[in-house]
Design a protein around this motif. Sequence first.
Motif, PDB file in Angstrom:
ATOM      1  N   UNK A 125      57.171   8.760  56.104  1.00 46.45           N
ATOM      2  CA  UNK A 125      58.195   8.035  56.859  1.00 46.45           C
ATOM      3  C   UNK A 125      59.579   8.344  56.314  1.00 46.45           C
ATOM      4  N   UNK A 126      59.709   8.303  54.984  1.00 50.38           N
ATOM      5  CA  UNK A 126      61.004   8.541  54.362  1.00 50.38           C
ATOM      6  C   UNK A 126      61.469   9.973  54.589  1.00 50.38           C
ATOM      7  N   UNK A 127      60.537  10.919  54.477  1.00 48.82           N
ATOM      8  CA  UNK A 127      60.908  12.330  54.564  1.00 48.82           C
ATOM      9  C   UNK A 127      61.219  12.749  55.991  1.00 48.82           C
ATOM     10  N   UNK A 128      60.360  12.351  56.913  1.00 47.31           N
ATOM     11  CA  UNK A 128      60.488  12.855  58.279  1.00 47.31           C
ATOM     12  C   UNK A 128      61.353  11.956  59.149  1.00 47.31           C
ATOM     13  N   UNK A 129      61.558  10.711  58.721  1.00 50.61           N
ATOM     14  CA  UNK A 129      62.396   9.775  59.477  1.00 50.61           C
ATOM     15  C   UNK A 129      61.913   9.598  60.905  1.00 50.61           C
ATOM     16  N   UNK A 130      60.614   9.707  61.120  1.00 56.99           N
ATOM     17  CA  UNK A 130      60.083   9.465  62.465  1.00 56.99           C
ATOM     18  C   UNK A 130      59.083   8.324  62.383  1.00 56.99           C
ATOM     19  N   UNK A 131      59.447   7.140  62.907  1.00 56.37           N
ATOM     20  CA  UNK A 131      58.565   5.983  62.793  1.00 56.37           C
ATOM     21  C   UNK A 131      57.211   6.200  63.472  1.00 56.37           C
ATOM     22  N   UNK A 132      57.152   7.165  64.402  1.00 54.21           N
ATOM     23  CA  UNK A 132      55.880   7.394  65.105  1.00 54.21           C
ATOM     24  C   UNK A 132      54.768   7.835  64.164  1.00 54.21           C
ATOM     25  N   UNK A 133      55.157   8.297  62.978  1.00 53.25           N
ATOM     26  CA  UNK A 133      54.151   8.682  61.981  1.00 53.25           C
ATOM     27  C   UNK A 133      53.218   7.496  61.712  1.00 53.25           C
ATOM     28  N   UNK A 134      53.731   6.282  61.911  1.00 55.63           N
ATOM     29  CA  UNK A 134      52.921   5.092  61.664  1.00 55.63           C
ATOM     30  C   UNK A 134      51.660   5.079  62.529  1.00 55.63           C
ATOM     31  N   UNK A 135      51.686   5.807  63.638  1.00 53.69           N
ATOM     32  CA  UNK A 135      50.511   5.890  64.493  1.00 53.69           C
ATOM     33  C   UNK A 135      49.320   6.481  63.739  1.00 53.69           C
ATOM     34  N   UNK A 136      49.610   7.249  62.703  1.00 50.24           N
ATOM     35  CA  UNK A 136      48.547   7.815  61.876  1.00 50.24           C
ATOM     36  C   UNK A 136      47.839   6.742  61.066  1.00 50.24           C
ATOM     37  N   UNK A 137      48.562   5.642  60.829  1.00 47.77           N
ATOM     38  CA  UNK A 137      48.105   4.731  59.788  1.00 47.77           C
ATOM     39  C   UNK A 137      46.691   4.190  60.008  1.00 47.77           C
ATOM     40  N   UNK A 138      46.348   3.761  61.248  1.00 48.44           N
ATOM     41  CA  UNK A 138      44.984   3.275  61.441  1.00 48.44           C
ATOM     42  C   UNK A 138      43.930   4.307  61.039  1.00 48.44           C
ATOM     43  N   UNK A 139      44.184   5.575  61.372  1.00 58.40           N
ATOM     44  CA  UNK A 139      43.217   6.622  61.009  1.00 58.40           C
ATOM     45  C   UNK A 139      43.106   6.739  59.498  1.00 58.40           C
ATOM     46  N   UNK A 140      44.272   6.727  58.857  1.00 55.69           N
ATOM     47  CA  UNK A 140      44.262   6.867  57.405  1.00 55.69           C
ATOM     48  C   UNK A 140      43.598   5.661  56.752  1.00 55.69           C
TER      49      UNK A 140
ATOM     50  N   UNK B  16      39.786  -3.039  60.844  1.00 58.17           N
ATOM     51  CA  UNK B  16      41.174  -2.926  61.313  1.00 58.17           C
ATOM     52  C   UNK B  16      41.521  -1.470  61.601  1.00 58.17           C
ATOM     53  N   UNK B  17      41.156  -0.597  60.663  1.00 61.82           N
ATOM     54  CA  UNK B  17      41.435   0.825  60.834  1.00 61.82           C
ATOM     55  C   UNK B  17      40.763   1.367  62.074  1.00 61.82           C
ATOM     56  N   UNK B  18      39.479   0.997  62.263  1.00 60.00           N
ATOM     57  CA  UNK B  18      38.723   1.510  63.402  1.00 60.00           C
ATOM     58  C   UNK B  18      39.331   1.019  64.706  1.00 60.00           C
ATOM     59  N   UNK B  19      39.607  -0.291  64.774  1.00 60.23           N
ATOM     60  CA  UNK B  19      40.169  -0.856  66.002  1.00 60.23           C
ATOM     61  C   UNK B  19      41.537  -0.231  66.292  1.00 60.23           C
ATOM     62  N   UNK B  20      42.356  -0.121  65.240  1.00 65.40           N
ATOM     63  CA  UNK B  20      43.672   0.489  65.413  1.00 65.40           C
ATOM     64  C   UNK B  20      43.562   1.908  65.929  1.00 65.40           C
ATOM     65  N   UNK B  21      42.627   2.681  65.353  1.00 65.79           N
ATOM     66  CA  UNK B  21      42.458   4.072  65.786  1.00 65.79           C
ATOM     67  C   UNK B  21      42.098   4.128  67.255  1.00 65.79           C
TER      68      UNK B  21
END
Lengths: 169, 121
Positions: A125-140, B16-21
């Motif tokens: 987030x800090x490096x790329x300055x694109x909040x959409x990166x947060x969409x990755x978060x559930x996967x991570x 939470x992770x699964x649902x979010x994904x």
Amino acid sequence: MRGNLRRLTELSLLTAAALIIFIIELQIPSPFVIPGIKLGLSNIITVYAVYRYRAFEAFSVLIVRILLGSIFSGNLTALIYSLTGGLLCFLGMLVFKRFIDERHLWISSVFGAVLHNTGQIAAALLLLQTPQILMYYPFLLLAGCLSGAFTGLCAQIIVNRIDIRKSDS
Amino acid sequence: MKYKILIIICVILTVLGAVGSILVLNSPPKTEVNIISDGKVIRSLDLSAQEDVEFTVTYKGKSNVVEVRDGKIRVKEADCPDKTCVKTGWLSSSAMPIVCLPNRLVIEFNDNESEVDAVAW
């Protein structure tokens, strides 16, 4: 002094083992396109070191592994993500270690993995300055829980097999 | 008892992770695409109206070749070491922006279409 030498040797061995695991894991093609999702097998060693060695010793194993790992893999841009993730994970695990005993260490590995991925997202987030990166978060988050449980269980097996009293003598 | 609570927290995190994904993956596809280099939007395109084209985005001497074809966009070639952006393939959901970390390149659907200064090029 003799004790120191022994510990130094043990730590070097651990670092070498972590590096080897790290390099081998790099050779396994990841089925996921999202960067940052992988098993993180070398963290088996990190978890083990956190539980069996002093904070500073485990810290050196982690840092040396991350630095040398990124040099060996030739991917220095990934270094900043590994470092933020690794440091956050390490600090978290030090806290969890206080109230999660060795027999349940896989739980703190799960929390550590989640923290690791949180740190990576924060760095991105800090490096790329694109909040959409947060969409990755559930996967991570999901990947962190699963891989954290896996590496934690592996570390659990190692801890169960290596008796601390014997190796301390 | 303490460990039961901790395990339940682990399970909750996983769920939470699964649902979010799943939620993120099911978000509807959009057609406005932003190409972001080093945090700045350098180009916005409307894929539904965009003709097939290929162009190169450079950042500090490193380049990615971006291809638009049949209303889809992808990174065709890259000189970064890991080629994650190329392997991502066609941009299909706002959940999966095409990201090239070494070259600081992000290609993503624009989440807020009203905000766009439609850049014709």
